[in-house]
Design a protein around this motif. Structure first.
Motif, mmCIF file in Angstrom:
data_model
loop_
_atom_site.group_PDB
_atom_site.id
_atom_site.type_symbol
_atom_site.label_atom_id
_atom_site.label_comp_id
_atom_site.label_asym_id
_atom_site.label_seq_id
_atom_site.Cartn_x
_atom_site.Cartn_y
_atom_site.Cartn_z
ATOM 1 N N PRO A 100 -21.398 3.747 29.564
ATOM 2 C CA PRO A 100 -20.494 3.583 30.880
ATOM 3 C C PRO A 100 -21.246 3.538 32.267
ATOM 4 O O PRO A 100 -20.710 3.013 32.917
ATOM 5 N N LYS A 101 -22.378 4.193 32.180
ATOM 6 C CA LYS A 101 -23.207 3.949 33.421
ATOM 7 C C LYS A 101 -23.393 2.434 33.664
ATOM 8 O O LYS A 101 -23.418 1.758 34.609
ATOM 9 N N THR A 102 -23.875 1.735 32.499
ATOM 10 C CA THR A 102 -24.225 0.415 32.473
ATOM 11 C C THR A 102 -22.993 -0.525 32.804
ATOM 12 O O THR A 102 -22.945 -1.172 33.752
ATOM 13 N N ALA A 161 -25.209 5.789 26.896
ATOM 14 C CA ALA A 161 -25.590 5.372 28.270
ATOM 15 C C ALA A 161 -24.956 4.258 28.757
ATOM 16 O O ALA A 161 -24.880 3.790 29.845
ATOM 17 N N GLU A 204 -20.504 0.525 34.474
ATOM 18 C CA GLU A 204 -19.950 1.015 36.138
ATOM 19 C C GLU A 204 -21.131 -0.043 37.041
ATOM 20 O O GLU A 204 -20.983 -0.490 38.081
ATOM 21 N N SER A 205 -22.316 -0.065 36.488
ATOM 22 C CA SER A 205 -23.327 -0.877 37.399
ATOM 23 C C SER A 205 -22.863 -2.135 37.504
ATOM 24 O O SER A 205 -23.087 -2.960 38.574
#
Length: 239
Positions: A33-35, A31, A37-38
């Protein structure tokens, strides 16, 4: 200083201390990559917020330079995509907007008044130009009249000069004639005196002859009377 503190706090919220991008990549779970991007999105929002706050600070400088009240930003690190103002700043903003609107209306009225005054001045200028053109035309007419009068005066002066010359010539002729007449008069006076002398001499001669004639007649009468006494009184003696 407050702005720097707020930026520091925001940075501390979104960038955890002791972590780097490389170490994050190594310990990342599926997870991650999502962090990432955030985090990037949060950093972007934070930069945009900081930039907007800087722009509001510039606007505060402009407001104060124009005599308006400055605005106070609420520093909230937890709010990333919004710019907040306190109640007093909101009231100031309304008052500033009202003042700006009133100033805009006043400036529009001033501009409208200036436009009207400008149009009035243009009309007055046009009127003055028309008057000036009329005055110039009148001046040209008067100048032409003046030139005509000057020419007429020149003609009259020439005529007067000719008349004066003629009169002077006539006066000279009359003076010559007067001198001639005076000479003739003197001559006639002299001749008259001579004639008077002749007349006086003739009168004396006439008186003398008259006296002599009277004496001769008296003598003749005496002789005749004497003869009459001595000669007989005959018819022939009487005859």
């Amino acid at each position: 200083m407050q702005e720097e503190c707020a930026m520091t706090e925001a940075t501390q919220i979104f960038l955890l201390p002791g972590l780097t991008l490389d170490s994050t990549k190594e310990t990342m779970s599926p997870a991650a990559p999502k962090t990432q991007e955030s985090v990037q999105l949060s950093n972007k929002l934070m930069l945009e917020k900081q930039q907007e706050e800087a722009e509001w600070e510039s606007i505060n400088v402009l407001l104060m330079n124009h005599g308006l009240q400055s605005l106070c930003l609420v520093k909230r690190p937890d709010i990333k995509d919004l710019i907040l103002f306190d109640k007093q700043s909101s009231q100031r903003m309304r008052q500033n907007l009202k003042t700006l609107m009133e100033e805009t209306v006043r400036q529009q009225n001033v501009i409208q008044e200036l436009i009207e005054n400008n149009q009035k001045l243009k009309n007055e200028l046009q009127l003055e130009q028309n008057r000036a053109a009329h005055q110039e035309q009148r001046a040209n007419e008067l100048e032409q009249i003046m030139e005509s009068v000057k020419a007429k005066i020149g003609e009259l002066e020439d005529e007067s000069l000719n008349r004066v010359c003629q009169q002077q010539t006539k006066i000279k002729d009359l003076q010559k004639e007067q001198k001639t007449l005076q000479i003739r008069c003197q001559h006639y006076k002299k001749k008259r005196m001579e004639q008077q002398e002749i007349i006086a001499s003739l009168q004396k001669d006439i008186c003398r002859l008259t006296k002599e004639e009277e004496e001769r007649i008296i003598t003749q009468n005496r002789v005749f009377a004497y003869l009459c006494k001595r000669v007989p009184h005959t018819v022939l003696d009487r005859q």
